[in-house]
Write a protein that holds these residues in place. Structure first.
Motif, PDB file in Angstrom:
ATOM      1  N   GLU A  19       0.860  -1.186   0.000  1.00 37.75           N
ATOM      2  CA  GLU A  19       0.000   0.000   0.000  1.00 37.75           C
ATOM      3  C   GLU A  19       0.892   1.229   0.000  1.00 37.75           C
ATOM      4  OE1 GLU A  19      -4.205  -0.303   1.919  1.00 37.75           O
ATOM      5  OE2 GLU A  19      -2.705  -0.929   3.394  1.00 37.75           O
ATOM      6  N   GLU A  20       0.604   2.131  -0.917  1.00 38.38           N
ATOM      7  CA  GLU A  20       1.334   3.393  -1.016  1.00 38.38           C
ATOM      8  C   GLU A  20       0.342   4.531  -1.136  1.00 38.38           C
ATOM      9  OE1 GLU A  20       4.023   3.299  -4.315  1.00 38.38           O
ATOM     10  OE2 GLU A  20       5.250   1.702  -3.453  1.00 38.38           O
ATOM     11  N   GLY A  26      -5.664  10.770  -3.381  1.00 36.44           N
ATOM     12  CA  GLY A  26      -5.817  11.281  -2.020  1.00 36.44           C
ATOM     13  C   GLY A  26      -5.919  10.230  -0.930  1.00 36.44           C
ATOM     14  N   HIS A  27      -5.498   9.014  -1.211  1.00 32.45           N
ATOM     15  CA  HIS A  27      -5.504   7.971  -0.184  1.00 32.45           C
ATOM     16  C   HIS A  27      -4.531   6.858  -0.576  1.00 32.45           C
ATOM     17  CE1 HIS A  27      -7.975   5.350  -2.744  1.00 32.45           C
ATOM     18  NE2 HIS A  27      -8.742   6.405  -2.979  1.00 32.45           N
TER      19      HIS A  27
END
Length: 128
Positions: A19-20, A26-27
């Motif tokens: 996850e990056e 925006g998330h």
């Protein structure tokens, strides 16, 4: 698409997904890592292409299953909107009949707007 890539990855490849934070959306998002110990550039590109092909195939299937084209629905939507405006503006029926007809047309209009929105969304994937 990253979730589809993850689903298409082999058991050994799923560990390469991280996850990056993606500033554009925006998330945090799931991404295939090509860092050492991750996927090769070629395999990451292959998974991305396979995921896009899968999504496009599914969208094409869903659009076909709907039975009418987007242009047919847009035409029907336009005709339905005109009927609704005419019924309300002219008030050609009694108030009770107008209310029943207006509600019926409004439900049809809402369903058509939803269906055309879904078809537009599905169609955007076919143009990717």
């Amino acid at each position: 698409l990253a979730c589809v890539q993850f689903a298409l990855a082999s058991d050994k490849e799923v560990g390469a997904f991280v996850e990056e934070f993606d500033a554009a959306v925006g998330h945090f998002t799931l991404k295939a890592s090509t860092e050492p110990g991750g996927l090769s550039e070629g395999r990451a590109e292959e998974l991305a292409a396979d995921a896009l092909n899968f999504v496009q195939s599914r969208c094409s299937y869903l659009l076909h299953k709907m039975g009418t084209s987007l242009s047919e629905d847009c035409e029907e939507l336009q005709n339905n909107e005109q009927r609704l405006r005419l019924a309300v503006s002219l008030q050609v029926c009694s108030e009770t009949q107008l209310s029943i007809e207006a509600r019926h047309d409004a439900r049809n209009l809402l369903a058509l707007k939803y269906r055309t929105g879904v078809k537009r969304l599905l169609s955007t994937w076919l143009c990717s």
